[in-house]
Design a protein around this motif. Structure first.
Motif, mmCIF file in Angstrom:
data_model
loop_
_atom_site.group_PDB
_atom_site.id
_atom_site.type_symbol
_atom_site.label_atom_id
_atom_site.label_comp_id
_atom_site.label_asym_id
_atom_site.label_seq_id
_atom_site.Cartn_x
_atom_site.Cartn_y
_atom_site.Cartn_z
ATOM 1 N N GLU A 233 0.807 -1.219 0.000
ATOM 2 C CA GLU A 233 0.000 0.000 0.000
ATOM 3 C C GLU A 233 0.843 1.272 0.000
ATOM 4 O OE1 GLU A 233 -3.732 1.886 -0.193
ATOM 5 O OE2 GLU A 233 -3.234 -0.248 -0.315
ATOM 6 N N GLU A 234 1.926 1.293 0.782
ATOM 7 C CA GLU A 234 2.720 2.513 0.936
ATOM 8 C C GLU A 234 3.785 2.683 -0.136
ATOM 9 O OE1 GLU A 234 4.240 3.368 4.807
ATOM 10 O OE2 GLU A 234 2.700 2.194 5.802
ATOM 11 N N PHE A 235 4.046 1.642 -0.928
ATOM 12 C CA PHE A 235 5.237 1.673 -1.773
ATOM 13 C C PHE A 235 4.967 1.513 -3.271
ATOM 14 C CE2 PHE A 235 6.530 -0.160 2.384
ATOM 15 C CZ PHE A 235 7.312 0.913 2.814
ATOM 16 N N PHE A 236 3.739 1.186 -3.659
ATOM 17 C CA PHE A 236 3.467 0.921 -5.067
ATOM 18 C C PHE A 236 2.395 1.850 -5.623
ATOM 19 C CE2 PHE A 236 5.514 -2.963 -3.777
ATOM 20 C CZ PHE A 236 6.259 -3.324 -4.895
ATOM 21 N N ASP A 237 2.608 2.286 -6.844
ATOM 22 C CA ASP A 237 1.587 2.968 -7.634
ATOM 23 C C ASP A 237 0.840 1.877 -8.388
ATOM 24 O OD1 ASP A 237 0.066 4.252 -9.521
ATOM 25 O OD2 ASP A 237 1.697 5.468 -10.341
ATOM 26 N N PHE A 238 -0.388 1.618 -7.999
ATOM 27 C CA PHE A 238 -1.118 0.496 -8.565
ATOM 28 C C PHE A 238 -1.559 0.716 -10.009
ATOM 29 C CE2 PHE A 238 -2.212 -0.299 -3.927
ATOM 30 C CZ PHE A 238 -1.206 -1.233 -3.788
ATOM 31 N N GLN A 239 -1.398 1.953 -10.521
ATOM 32 C CA GLN A 239 -1.618 2.172 -11.948
ATOM 33 C C GLN A 239 -0.390 1.760 -12.758
ATOM 34 O OE1 GLN A 239 -2.806 6.333 -12.173
ATOM 35 N NE2 GLN A 239 -4.956 5.723 -12.325
ATOM 36 N N ALA A 240 0.781 1.764 -12.111
ATOM 37 C CA ALA A 240 2.007 1.335 -12.788
ATOM 38 C C ALA A 240 2.261 -0.156 -12.587
ATOM 39 C CB ALA A 240 3.198 2.145 -12.267
ATOM 40 N N THR A 241 2.010 -0.640 -11.372
ATOM 41 C CA THR A 241 2.143 -2.070 -11.061
ATOM 42 C C THR A 241 0.779 -2.549 -10.599
ATOM 43 O OG1 THR A 241 4.418 -1.647 -10.313
ATOM 44 C CG2 THR A 241 3.461 -3.781 -9.753
ATOM 45 N N ARG A 242 -0.030 -2.983 -11.543
ATOM 46 C CA ARG A 242 -1.436 -3.257 -11.249
ATOM 47 C C ARG A 242 -1.621 -4.599 -10.544
ATOM 48 N NH1 ARG A 242 -5.153 0.067 -13.569
ATOM 49 N NH2 ARG A 242 -4.309 1.600 -15.048
ATOM 50 N N PRO A 243 -2.569 -4.651 -9.613
ATOM 51 C CA PRO A 243 -2.940 -5.953 -9.032
ATOM 52 C C PRO A 243 -3.578 -6.831 -10.100
ATOM 53 C CG PRO A 243 -4.471 -4.237 -8.332
ATOM 54 C CD PRO A 243 -3.359 -3.546 -9.058
ATOM 55 N N GLN A 244 -3.537 -8.130 -9.868
ATOM 56 C CA GLN A 244 -4.056 -9.090 -10.839
ATOM 57 C C GLN A 244 -5.337 -9.748 -10.308
ATOM 58 O OE1 GLN A 244 -2.405 -9.856 -13.926
ATOM 59 N NE2 GLN A 244 -1.297 -7.992 -13.343
ATOM 60 N N VAL A 245 -6.285 -9.969 -11.222
ATOM 61 C CA VAL A 245 -7.502 -10.700 -10.888
ATOM 62 C C VAL A 245 -7.297 -12.166 -11.255
ATOM 63 C CG1 VAL A 245 -9.965 -11.001 -11.370
ATOM 64 C CG2 VAL A 245 -8.987 -8.711 -11.230
ATOM 65 N N LYS A 246 -7.542 -13.069 -10.307
ATOM 66 C CA LYS A 246 -7.404 -14.501 -10.534
ATOM 67 C C LYS A 246 -8.724 -15.198 -10.229
ATOM 68 C CE LYS A 246 -2.890 -14.353 -11.282
ATOM 69 N NZ LYS A 246 -2.284 -14.701 -12.583
ATOM 70 N N LEU A 247 -9.022 -16.235 -10.993
ATOM 71 C CA LEU A 247 -10.185 -17.064 -10.718
ATOM 72 C C LEU A 247 -9.795 -18.205 -9.785
ATOM 73 C CD1 LEU A 247 -11.977 -17.358 -14.196
ATOM 74 C CD2 LEU A 247 -12.760 -16.106 -12.171
ATOM 75 N N VAL A 248 -10.590 -18.422 -8.761
ATOM 76 C CA VAL A 248 -10.357 -19.502 -7.804
ATOM 77 C C VAL A 248 -11.358 -20.611 -8.104
ATOM 78 C CG1 VAL A 248 -10.273 -20.155 -5.384
ATOM 79 C CG2 VAL A 248 -9.556 -17.861 -6.082
ATOM 80 N N GLU A 249 -10.832 -21.753 -8.551
ATOM 81 C CA GLU A 249 -11.648 -22.916 -8.915
ATOM 82 C C GLU A 249 -12.709 -22.561 -9.951
ATOM 83 O OE1 GLU A 249 -13.190 -24.504 -5.301
ATOM 84 O OE2 GLU A 249 -11.240 -25.281 -4.624
ATOM 85 N N GLY A 250 -12.368 -21.561 -10.772
ATOM 86 C CA GLY A 250 -13.263 -21.175 -11.862
ATOM 87 C C GLY A 250 -14.547 -20.503 -11.436
ATOM 88 N N LEU A 251 -14.675 -20.158 -10.149
ATOM 89 C CA LEU A 251 -15.953 -19.634 -9.649
ATOM 90 C C LEU A 251 -15.835 -18.231 -9.073
ATOM 91 C CD1 LEU A 251 -17.234 -22.877 -7.866
ATOM 92 C CD2 LEU A 251 -17.935 -21.999 -10.104
ATOM 93 N N THR A 252 -14.914 -18.046 -8.127
ATOM 94 C CA THR A 252 -14.797 -16.758 -7.456
ATOM 95 C C THR A 252 -13.555 -16.012 -7.945
ATOM 96 O OG1 THR A 252 -13.564 -17.772 -5.638
ATOM 97 C CG2 THR A 252 -15.965 -17.614 -5.408
ATOM 98 N N ARG A 253 -13.606 -14.702 -7.801
ATOM 99 C CA ARG A 253 -12.494 -13.856 -8.245
ATOM 100 C C ARG A 253 -11.699 -13.378 -7.036
ATOM 101 N NH1 ARG A 253 -13.348 -11.550 -13.394
ATOM 102 N NH2 ARG A 253 -12.666 -9.475 -12.771
ATOM 103 N N LYS A 254 -10.381 -13.381 -7.183
ATOM 104 C CA LYS A 254 -9.484 -12.989 -6.112
ATOM 105 C C LYS A 254 -8.502 -11.937 -6.630
ATOM 106 C CE LYS A 254 -5.799 -14.879 -3.166
ATOM 107 N NZ LYS A 254 -4.994 -16.084 -2.850
ATOM 108 N N ILE A 255 -8.258 -10.907 -5.837
ATOM 109 C CA ILE A 255 -7.274 -9.889 -6.189
ATOM 110 C C ILE A 255 -5.924 -10.265 -5.583
ATOM 111 C CG2 ILE A 255 -6.617 -7.468 -5.996
ATOM 112 C CD1 ILE A 255 -9.006 -7.842 -7.749
ATOM 113 N N GLU A 256 -4.891 -10.331 -6.422
ATOM 114 C CA GLU A 256 -3.526 -10.573 -5.947
ATOM 115 C C GLU A 256 -2.734 -9.278 -6.064
ATOM 116 O OE1 GLU A 256 -1.789 -13.885 -7.957
ATOM 117 O OE2 GLU A 256 -3.056 -15.355 -6.926
ATOM 118 N N TRP A 257 -2.298 -8.757 -4.925
ATOM 119 C CA TRP A 257 -1.580 -7.493 -4.878
ATOM 120 C C TRP A 257 -0.079 -7.736 -5.081
ATOM 121 C CZ3 TRP A 257 -4.483 -3.185 -4.745
ATOM 122 C CH2 TRP A 257 -5.820 -3.330 -4.360
#
Length: 296
Positions: free
Chosen positions: A54-78
């Motif tokens: 949170e304190e060290f990254f510009d998330f527009q430059a290093t974007r978090p990734q959206v991952k599917l968990v077991e093809g059903l739910t979405r998870k944000i990986e920071w």
């Protein structure tokens, strides 16, 4: 929330060395992060902490990734920075491995956090790994340059001293912070051929692993990385032989490295961007044909 997130506190580390590598500007050909990840895997390293982004990254430059968990739910990986421990019973020291993307902001605060971590764990040496683009031929041994708070280390490891002046990354800032804090430190840099900068370079990663072994007194079985480096060089040779312009360029680099040829004149050669584009197109074509010798 504290930036340093402990999952557990490792106990009984023996004279640990902290080894750091960051994705991004400091990591040409993914060589530095590949080297560190390989060492961690070979030694069975386990994660014990992360640095909250949170304190060290510009998330527009290093974007978090959206991952599917077991093809059903979405998870944000920071974009976390992860910290591992590796116990090495037959070596003089254990290792702490720190890896992640280069932070976007608050570099001095970030480096102080690493210094505080080092003090808390009794770190005896901080080693940073990096890789830079250079006018070098892929067919020649990878050059490792470096600097250290102990000039004797540079001589013992036969490092090429660096005289670089110009913009720096988090690796350079961390090295300076260690020197200011009187923490023994060293920085190892692999030279990566600029005309194949877009391809992962296991040959450069292997060279960093070998120098790191000599520096920290830890050895790993690098047969898998050696195999990947051999495949890489064979694939690059095929790409070079397929294009007369690239082949002429590489031959000039080889002569310059052997100190037998005249200095390179960039105006007489195809642009590095064009060479890189042609080379990557060749590798993709080879991959689509199922050649099985692609870079790793």
């Amino acid at each position: 929330m504290q930036p340093l997130q402990w999952e557990r506190r490792p106990d009984g580390l023996r004279a640990p060395a902290l080894v750091c590598a960051f994705k991004g500007w400091n990591d040409a050909g993914d060589a530095a992060t590949t080297a560190l990840q390989f060492v961690g895997t070979a030694l069975g390293a386990t994660r014990f902490a992360t640095i909250d982004p949170e304190e060290f990254f510009d998330f527009q430059a290093t974007r978090p990734q959206v991952k599917l968990v077991e093809g059903l739910t979405r998870k944000i990986e920071w974009p976390e920075v992860e910290i591992y421990e590796a116990r090495v019973p037959r070596a003089p020291r254990d290792l702490i491995l720190l890896t992640g993307s280069e932070p976007s902001m608050r570099w001095r605060t970030f480096c102080q956090l690493i210094l505080d971590l080092s003090e808390a764990l009794g770190v005896q040496m901080v080693v940073s790994l990096g890789a830079l683009l250079a006018d070098v031929a892929h067919s020649r041994p990878i050059g490792i340059s470096g600097l250290s708070s102990d000039p004797g280390l540079v001589e013992r490891l036969q490092l090429t001293p660096t005289s670089y002046e110009g913009p720096t990354g988090i690796v350079g800032v961390l090295q300076a912070a260690c020197q200011s804090a009187a923490i023994p430190s060293a920085s190892l840099w692999a030279s990566v051929p600029h005309y194949i900068a877009s391809a992962p370079n296991p040959k450069a990663a292997l060279a960093l692993v070998r120098k790191l072994e000599g520096l920290v007194g830890v050895s790993v079985d690098a047969s898998e990385l050696e195999s990947a480096a051999g495949d890489y060089e064979r694939q690059v040779n095929l790409a070079v032989q397929s294009d007369p312009d690239v082949q002429a360029f590489v031959e000039r680099l080889e002569r310059a490295a052997d100190e037998e040829g005249e200095p390179l004149d960039p105006t007489e050669l195809p642009s590095g961007d064009r060479l890189a584009s042609d080379f990557m197109r060749f590798l993709k074509q080879r991959g689509n044909e199922g050649s099985g010798g692609g870079t790793r």
